[in-house]
Design an enzyme around this catalytic site. Structure first.
Site, short mmCIF file in Angstrom:
data_model
loop_
_atom_site.label_atom_id
_atom_site.label_comp_id
_atom_site.label_asym_id
_atom_site.label_seq_id
_atom_site.Cartn_x
_atom_site.Cartn_y
_atom_site.Cartn_z
N LYS A 69 -17.62 -12.77 4.80
CA LYS A 69 -18.41 -11.69 5.38
C LYS A 69 -19.73 -12.20 5.98
CE LYS A 69 -16.44 -7.93 2.68
NZ LYS A 69 -16.42 -7.30 1.36
N ASN A 73 -3.44 -0.20 1.76
CA ASN A 73 -4.29 0.94 1.43
C ASN A 73 -5.09 1.46 2.62
OD1 ASN A 73 -3.62 1.21 -1.28
ND2 ASN A 73 -5.03 -0.42 -1.88
N VAL A 74 -5.72 0.53 3.36
CA VAL A 74 -6.57 0.95 4.47
C VAL A 74 -5.74 1.61 5.57
CG1 VAL A 74 -8.16 0.19 6.26
CG2 VAL A 74 -8.32 -0.79 3.96
N ARG A 126 7.39 -5.09 3.95
CA ARG A 126 7.88 -3.73 3.70
C ARG A 126 8.48 -3.08 4.94
NH1 ARG A 126 3.30 -0.86 0.30
NH2 ARG A 126 1.94 -2.08 1.65
#
Lengths: 346, 346
Positions: free
Chosen positions: B225, B12-13, B46
């Site tokens: 994080k 997605n990013v 992919r």
């Protein structure tokens, strides 16, 4: 590298900045290779100093503590601030004089004079950025000097530097904030049942409100700040008189109680937003609920929400600042100016 | 200036970043003098593309939309991501592969390989910064290349860049934040009466939670994080396994109701703080009241409060980000890298 400063204005912020320079002297030398010298300090009513060599900041602080700079014992001058800027050999002129809400003067002239003489400039005085940003920016460009002003809004909290240096390519679409800590403090005290008069007196006793609180309670300080923000971040080209302004002077204890009964607080909110092709600036009391990022911004804290095209809404909150936070604004602008000088960038 | 990129990872990013590059193509050319070309895109399942010339991003996106990159029609390669990094002629390698919470691999190897080959690198994958920041920083220094990672925490909201570029001389003493948006969203839904299972399913349906939600609900993502933050901003030299970690998996509707009856919300709070000479990292559910800057951080929003020596507490809040916000992190890191290349600075 020796970095020579001239300070114009030497109130609380100037004195805190001098203390910060002393406290960080070793760090500046060791980490940044910077030997910072203050060559001139100009005030309007407490005398001025102008020297070819570094002033002894400890003695300067003790002189101002005793009432006036000539008590320093040497280097006293009768020149005006403008005369001192013209005569001094400083690399950076730092403008710390008092806000004149009606015109931004004489601070604008101080900045013009210094930049035309080839100096880089830093201001913590919001007047010039609220009244004459475009002109000052253009002078800086044409003279190839740096103009920095982080301390004009939310002390040393990165706002202008944040947008310039960490949000490249992001467009600012709107701004919403609590920018005047004195009114925020007063509204908080009133919500605990104090009258506005008592709350103002308490803020004055704490050294937060001025003797004449009208700049704060009539929304002028917040207006100057939202104008400065909009001029720099949204190319507004406006001045504080163009703000749709309503301060907190008319707020009654009754209204605060009513808001509280609704689960809300009254906050003095400053906004800049686009309306068609023009920009609107607004300062007024609003009822704010607990789901707002402004709800927890109490006491002398302040906040700014920036609406952007690529990053949505980003909010920055400064919690209960001390005077050192404004001094840090000048300190960080000084370091960013030096970095730019070294990289040869504007 | 032609800037050539290699993308490792194209979920997605990566796809949002490609869209952002297309949308900003004119702006990049006109305002920044930058002609950005993507020469390589590597994925693990992919297919991959490797070219000497700029890939056509529109065709690339339609290929990946149809299921795999070889549908692009040319430039398909069977090389591994490492092989592609070694063979490509990119100036910047952008690491966007999936987080491996146990080791940070293979993303660490991607960054090592690229930097040793003299490339600047950007990562939005927090694994390498949580597991191997010191080593990667040292490689970057010894090779004279740039390592940027704004997207690893709070998407493109300036945190690392903010401290580095706008808080010079400020020391970070502690960090407190809501860093995992999925748990925050789940807790919010539970406070409206939904079971954790339903809330997780809803977050999955919205594309926010992964198929395996354990990284989020067991506090691993928040741990990675806070470790990355502490490694960079407080020189912690730690890894995610060293976090005193408790996720939200054990939180019951009953507890949320109890908190609510006290006027509080349960939030998954990450902290880094000094204890004696060591640094402690902690992730755990806490009861937060309306006076906390974390109270209004709801839905997928996140926040970080940085306690500093010179500036007190500064809080940054990101409101309801979209995927474009992480893509913007990479975009801004790309622009800051170019600026540094042009100024000849590290």
């Amino acid at each position: 590298m020796i970095l020579r400063l001239a300070l114009v204005g030497f109130g609380n912020v100037g004195q805190q900045f001098a203390r910060l320079l002393m406290a960080k002297r070793d760090w500046l030398l060791r980490k940044k290779g910077l030997d910072v010298e203050v060559l001139a300090i100009a005030t309007r009513s407490r005398g001025s100093l102008l020297s070819k060599r570094a002033l002894d900041l400890e003695r300067v602080l003790s002189a101002i503590g005793s009432g006036s700079l000539p008590a320093y014992g040497s280097d006293s001058t009768a020149l005006s601030p403008i005369g001192i800027i013209e005569k001094c050999d400083a690399d950076i002129m730092i403008e710390l004089s008092t806000l004149n809400i009606d015109s931004g003067q004489p601070a604008i002239d101080h900045l013009r004079t210094a930049m035309r003489a080839g100096m880089d400039v830093i201001t913590a005085n919001k007047g010039p950025i609220a009244w004459a940003y475009e002109e000052l920016r253009d002078i800086a460009r044409s003279k190839g000097v740096h103009l920095r002003f982080e301390g004009t809004v939310m002390d040393g909290t990165p706002i202008f530097n944040l947008v310039e240096r960490t949000l490249p390519g992001c467009e600012i679409l709107g701004l919403t904030g609590i920018l005047n800590s004195t009114s925020n403090l007063i509204l908080g005290e009133m919500s605990r049942g104090k009258s506005m008069e008592m709350a103002v007196q308490e803020a004055q006793a704490r050294g937060i409100a001025e003797a004449d609180p009208s700049l704060d309670v009539d929304g002028w300080d917040a207006s100057a700040k939202i104008t400065a923000l909009a001029n720099v971040l949204m190319d507004a080209g406006m001045n504080p008189k163009m703000v749709d302004r309503l301060g907190i002077r008319g707020i009654s204890l009754e209204e605060i109680r009513e808001a509280s009964a609704e689960g809300k607080k009254i906050k003095l909110v400053a906004r800049a937003f686009r309306e068609g092709s023009s920009i609107k600036l607004q300062v007024r009391p609003e009822r704010v609920g607990p789901d707002s990022p402004m709800w927890a911004v109490d006491g002398t804290s302040s906040s700014l929400t920036m609406s952007t095209d690529l990053m949505g809404d980003i909010t920055v909150v400064e919690s209960s600042p001390a005077l050192t936070q404004t001094a840090y604004a000048v300190f960080s602008d000084m370091l960013l100016t030096v970095e730019a000088i070294r990289h040869g960038t504007i």
